[in-house]
Write an enzyme that holds these catalytic residues in place. Structure first.
Site, PDB file in Angstrom:
ATOM      1  N   ARG A 672       0.879  -1.183   0.000  1.00 38.05           N
ATOM      2  CA  ARG A 672       0.000   0.000   0.000  1.00 38.05           C
ATOM      3  C   ARG A 672       0.914   1.230   0.000  1.00 38.05           C
ATOM      4  O   ARG A 672       1.068   1.902   1.014  1.00 38.05           O
ATOM      5  CB  ARG A 672      -0.935  -0.004   1.199  1.00 38.05           C
ATOM      6  N   ASN A 697       6.365  -6.184   4.386  1.00 34.82           N
ATOM      7  CA  ASN A 697       5.897  -7.549   4.606  1.00 34.82           C
ATOM      8  C   ASN A 697       5.513  -8.272   3.326  1.00 34.82           C
ATOM      9  O   ASN A 697       4.970  -9.370   3.385  1.00 34.82           O
ATOM     10  CB  ASN A 697       4.690  -7.535   5.556  1.00 34.82           C
ATOM     11  N   ASN A 723       5.766 -13.349   4.640  1.00 33.27           N
ATOM     12  CA  ASN A 723       4.665 -12.488   5.040  1.00 33.27           C
ATOM     13  C   ASN A 723       4.090 -12.999   6.352  1.00 33.27           C
ATOM     14  O   ASN A 723       3.377 -14.003   6.385  1.00 33.27           O
ATOM     15  CB  ASN A 723       3.590 -12.474   3.952  1.00 33.27           C
ATOM     16  N   ARG A 728       6.158  -7.794  12.926  1.00 38.12           N
ATOM     17  CA  ARG A 728       5.963  -6.500  13.592  1.00 38.12           C
ATOM     18  C   ARG A 728       6.778  -6.417  14.881  1.00 38.12           C
ATOM     19  O   ARG A 728       7.237  -5.329  15.273  1.00 38.12           O
ATOM     20  CB  ARG A 728       4.481  -6.309  13.905  1.00 38.12           C
ATOM     21  N   ASP A 745       0.140   1.264   9.021  1.00 39.17           N
ATOM     22  CA  ASP A 745       0.390   2.235   7.963  1.00 39.17           C
ATOM     23  C   ASP A 745      -0.830   3.098   7.658  1.00 39.17           C
ATOM     24  O   ASP A 745      -0.709   4.110   6.958  1.00 39.17           O
ATOM     25  CB  ASP A 745       0.867   1.532   6.693  1.00 39.17           C
ATOM     26  N   ASP A 746      -2.007   2.719   8.161  1.00 43.91           N
ATOM     27  CA  ASP A 746      -3.191   3.550   7.937  1.00 43.91           C
ATOM     28  C   ASP A 746      -3.668   4.246   9.204  1.00 43.91           C
ATOM     29  O   ASP A 746      -4.767   4.793   9.231  1.00 43.91           O
ATOM     30  CB  ASP A 746      -4.329   2.707   7.361  1.00 43.91           C
ATOM     31  N   GLU A 832      -1.826 -10.966  16.288  1.00 42.76           N
ATOM     32  CA  GLU A 832      -0.504 -10.689  16.851  1.00 42.76           C
ATOM     33  C   GLU A 832      -0.592  -9.657  17.964  1.00 42.76           C
ATOM     34  O   GLU A 832       0.194  -9.692  18.931  1.00 42.76           O
ATOM     35  CB  GLU A 832       0.455 -10.234  15.753  1.00 42.76           C
ATOM     36  N   ASP A 833      -1.545  -8.726  17.889  1.00 41.38           N
ATOM     37  CA  ASP A 833      -1.699  -7.737  18.944  1.00 41.38           C
ATOM     38  C   ASP A 833      -2.245  -8.366  20.212  1.00 41.38           C
ATOM     39  O   ASP A 833      -1.848  -8.008  21.319  1.00 41.38           O
ATOM     40  CB  ASP A 833      -2.597  -6.594  18.464  1.00 41.38           C
ATOM     41  N   ARG A 876     -10.407 -13.994  15.955  1.00 43.48           N
ATOM     42  CA  ARG A 876      -9.894 -13.450  17.205  1.00 43.48           C
ATOM     43  C   ARG A 876     -10.525 -14.146  18.408  1.00 43.48           C
ATOM     44  O   ARG A 876      -9.873 -14.298  19.451  1.00 43.48           O
ATOM     45  CB  ARG A 876     -10.114 -11.939  17.247  1.00 43.48           C
TER      46      ARG A 876
END
EC number: 2.4.1.223
Length: 919
Positions: A672, A697, A723, A728, A745-746, A832-833, A876
């Site tokens: 992106r 990535n 990927n 991160r 990135d956003d 991952e968060d 999740r």
């Protein structure tokens, strides 16, 4: 005509008529001439005069014949357009002339300014040269001053002993071996890096008798260890594997001793050698009991008091999982705290003391004298009474239903298969472990296996017999994971177990799980722990934990960053200095042989959580960037007066004990480019920003013609191997600060929001500090955990799409956290968060901190990310439940605490900033 005829016919005569005719003709010619003269001469003059008089009249409308103006001539249709063009061109020429004159004036002024600037540049160059000279002189003076007050230190020169070095004189008694008289420190300088040489057992005769699984597991872990070297001449330590032997054991002790003494680097007495014997069965024979090991250390699971040398030999855990990793899905959860049985015990006592021992004469002599007290009968009677009382549900069996497992004399043999024992322990709150009746057997492989199985399934071990030497006892604080009770207090065991609170019980179970995972579970953990214990004993610092080497993607920069709307939002708010000096890295503590750093490292691990028992994990990571040691102070200093008080607004300076610090932005992106460039431009002018690490990535490289913005700090574009969202949190070597701002990135954050989050993180460096909050909830109908993103006053997670955290957690996430969690993240490309929140809460036992931000922080108009997929939330939910199974409990903690920027933008007068008095 009539008159003329009468004159002609009836006149006086013909002659008279002729004269009259002539006269009349003359008069007419004269009159005609006169008339013509008047018309041709006087009339033009009179007309000219008259017309001229009319032209001079004041009234313009009376001009009839006078000369007309040019615009009046344009009344002619065929010249009207030409007249208009002439007028337009005339006006433009006049305007251009005016502009030309203005430009000439400006050029003249600019030339004057250029000349003035040239003079200023020359003056500035002279001033800069003088400043450089002053700085150089000051640095030279400072170095001279430091050299006068500090001794010159350099790394000691390493002296290698001779190959035929005989070492130290032998101790008078072999059992008297300790580090000071049996270990050669000269082979292990502080700066050596602790090189370890591992013998290849297959090169010796006894290698063919080793258990294939044990040998294969040991060789595999030795190949991957960071301390192992192939150069035996520089080795500090030599390791040889001698057990476990295959059944039946055909190797005689004398033959094994002879082969040990023939090792290439034994040097007559085996100093700096470690003889390792790993047990997989409960009846592992103690082959080294009747062998003279000289000055070599012994690491095994079975020791007699006549054999064990405290502070020198090592009690290791059995190798149950030789070539397999633990299956977290089969490990029971740590909650509920109370299980079906309060405590359980299954075993059968072997009465004979010498039936299966290969004993030496010296041991026969030691057995002389009064026999040791035997409490087994009292233990059996007491435990049966507790079972019969029905006060609590307990299960004790002193006779095996099937044939008991082979064991050593005076030891309680194991009953049934391992799977059956684990199923019973899963139902047990406590697991009783009765030590052998012979007090001279300080530890046996049977007791070690019972301890291993209890820790594995979360049953808190209760060891009856204080004489026992538990694995790694001189390093681990077993009192926080197990209960060690003297056998005479067996009648008080029931009361003791009932008195433990649920919180204490859960803490012990959690600590036991940590010990099992870190030091017992695999061959890697056992081998690493053995080396870490020896290295800690001889006070050699650990090797720094490895960092991920960043493979930089070349890129072109130079695009001027545009005006950031974030800056416009801040108005004239001063958020701090935009660093004009080179990026400032955080101090790197590399265990520089000082007590200060050692104590600090322990204080790091002394925080509530599983890392506070052992100063070093078996991997023993010494992080290149650990939390800062802030030092200590004597009191408050008044703000605004003297050094340390800036007198500025709260937001204008970092202040605190570390007034100079920066952070690194880590931004994960995937194909992106436009969104990424916009996000990078928004970082332009951000104070205290050290560097931006863009984790690319995608396997597809960025466009070659892509021009990256110049934001005033370095932008490092890192290429990843695959990927993965785990990238991160990789500890990239390019991250030189302790503070990491992980941002998508956003994500769209204002500068004041980022700066406030950084300020809050500096006050809570061990926690995740971020903006978007989430929480978990228990789904009663489905009996499972749910992930919830609704707005709430309570939270338990902060998404790492916009959050600060310490680089320390990047190491733990990538190298210490169970691999099963990272595999789950790769499988779902999600969570991952959540995994990072689980990790930090598990270690600190603290919730994250949310700082105030807008309700949404996503940039408007950006392409949709993975989080907009319909399956995102379902994945999740699954992640949370899987992570709970891996950890064994729910580590996330709820909090209603939120930090708001009350005084962050408040400007206080300088005379109001002296808020504290010196105490």
């Amino acid at each position: 005509m009539t008159g003329y005829t009468m004159l002609r016919n009836g006149g006086v005569g013909n002659g008279g008529q002729t004269c009259m005719l002539r006269w009349s003709n003359r008069i007419r010619l004269t009159w005609l001439s006169f008339t013509l003269f008047i018309i041709l001469v006087f009339f033009p003059l009179i007309a000219h005069y008259y017309l001229t008089t009319l032209d001079e009249a004041d009234e313009a409308g009376k001009r009839i014949f006078g000369p007309r103006a040019g615009n009046e001539l344009c009344e002619v249709k065929h010249v009207l357009d030409l007249c208009r063009i002439r007028e337009s061109v005339s006006e433009e020429l006049l305007q251009l002339e005016a502009k030309r004159q203005e430009l000439n004036s400006e050029i003249a002024k600019l030339n004057l300014k250029i000349e003035a600037c040239k003079k200023s540049i020359e003056n500035a160059k002279q001033d800069l040269l003088q400043l450089k000279n002053v700085i150089s002189q000051t640095e030279h003076s400072y170095k001279e001053l430091m050299a006068q007050n500090q001794p010159k230190l350099s790394l000691p020169i390493r002296l290698l002993p001779e190959k035929d070095d005989t070492g130290l004189p032998p101790p008078k008694v072999t059992r008297g071996c300790r580090l000071h008289n049996c270990f050669d420190y000269s082979r292990c300088p502080l700066t050596s890096g602790f090189p370890v040489y591992v013998y290849d057992s297959d090169q010796f005769a006894f290698g063919s008798y080793l258990d294939p699984l044990v040998k294969q597991a040991f060789q595999a872990t030795a190949r991957t260890n960071v301390f192992v070297t192939e150069n035996a001449d520089i080795a500090c330590l030599y390791v040889i594997l001698v057990g476990e032997m295959q059944e039946p054991v055909v190797l005689q002790p004398a033959d094994l001793e002879k082969q040990l003494y023939s090792l290439p680097h034994w040097r007559t007495d085996g100093h700096n050698h470690v003889i390792v014997s790993l047990s997989r069965k409960s009846d592992t024979q103690n082959l080294l009991y009747n062998i003279s090991t000289g000055r070599a250390m012994v690491a095994q699971s079975t020791f007699y008091a006549a054999q064990y040398r405290p502070g020198f030999d090592l009690v290791v855990s059995p190798l149950v999982h030789a070539m397999s990793e633990p299956n977290f899905m089969e490990i029971p959860p740590q909650v509920p705290v109370k299980r079906k049985y309060l405590f359980t015990f299954q075993g059968e006592k072997i009465e004979s003391l010498r039936s299966s021992l290969q004993e030496a004469r010296s041991f026969e002599e030691e057995m002389e004298g009064d026999p040791p007290a035997d409490y087994d009968d009292r233990i059996i009677a007491t435990l049966k009474a507790v079972q019969d009382s029905k006060l609590d549900q307990v299960l004790v069996e002193f006779t095996c239903k099937n044939q008991p497992k082979p064991s050593l004399p005076t030891e309680w043999a194991l009953c049934g298969e391992r799977e059956d024992r684990l199923e019973l322990l899963k139902l047990s709150t406590f697991a009783l472990i009765i030590t052998p009746g012979d007090p001279r057997l300080v530890i046996s492989s049977g007791c070690a296996i019972r301890l291993f199985e209890a820790l594995e399934v979360g049953a808190v071990p209760v060891v009856l017999g204080e004489q026992v030497q538990l694995p790694y006892q001189d390093m681990l604080q077993w009192n926080e994971a197990a209960l060690v009770v003297p056998k005479p207090r067996v009648t008080e065991v029931h009361f003791l177990l009932r008195s433990l609170s649920d919180s204490d019980l859960l803490a012990m179970r959690r600590q036991g799980r940590f010990l099992w995972e870190t030091y017992f579970s695999t061959a890697d953990s056992i081998f690493n722990t053995v080396l870490a214990m020896i290295r800690t004993r001889i006070q050699i610092p650990a090797a720094p934990i490895r960092e991920e080497v960043a493979a930089e993607i070349p890129h072109r920069s130079g695009k001027a960053a545009g005006t950031d709307p974030n800056m416009a939002d801040n108005g004239d708010l001063d958020l701090g200095p935009v660093e004009t000096e080179p990026p400032y890295a955080s101090p790197r503590y590399l265990r520089n042989f000082t007590l200060t750093v050692t104590d600090f490292y322990r204080s790091w691990n002394s925080a509530p959580g599983p890392f506070h028992l052992f100063p070093h994990t078996p991997f023993d990571p010494v992080l290149p960037s650990e939390a800062k040691f802030l030092g200590s102070g004597t009191g408050f200093r008044p703000i605004g007066g003297g050094a340390g008080g800036s007198g500025k607004e709260f937001q204008a300076a970092l202040g605190g004990n570390v007034p100079r610090e920066q952070f690194t932005v880590v931004m994960l992106t995937y194909e992106r480019e436009e969104v990424l460039m916009n996000s990078l431009e928004r970082l332009n002018g951000l104070p205290y920003l050290n560097k931006v690490v863009v984790v690319w990535n995608s396997p597809k490289l960025p466009s070659e013609d892509l021009l990256w913005p110049d934001i005033g700090v370095p932008i490092m574009v890192v290429r990843t191997e695959k990927n993965s969202l785990n990238n991160r949190f990789l500890p990239w070597n390019e991250i030189e600060t302790e503070a990491i701002l992980s941002i998508d990135d956003d994500a769209h954050l204002r500068h004041d929001e980022i700066m406030f989050g950084f300020r809050v993180w500096r006050e809570a460096r061990d926690r995740i500090v971020g903006f978007p909050g989430r929480y978990h909830a228990w789904d009663i109908p489905h009996q499972s955990w749910l992930y919830n993103s609704n707005y709430s006053c309570e939270l338990s997670m902060v998404l790492t799409g916009a959050a600060f955290f310490h680089k320390y957690y990047a190491y733990l996430y990538s190298y210490v956290m169970p691999q099963a969690i990272r595999d789950m993240v790769d499988e779902y490309i999600n969570c991952e968060d959540i995994a990072m929140n689980f990790l930090v809460s598990h270690i600190t036992r603290k919730p994250p901190i949310k700082v105030t931000s807008r309700w949404t922080f996503r940039c408007p108009g950006c392409p949709q990310a993975l989080s907009h997929d319909d399956s995102h939330f379902h994945e999740r939910h699954k992640c949370i439940n899987f992570f709970v199974k891996v950890y064994g409990y729910m580590p996330l903690l709820y909090t209603q605490f939120r930090v708001d920027s009350v005084l962050f933008k408040t400007r206080l007068p300088h005379d109001k900033t002296k808020c504290f008095k010196f105490i």
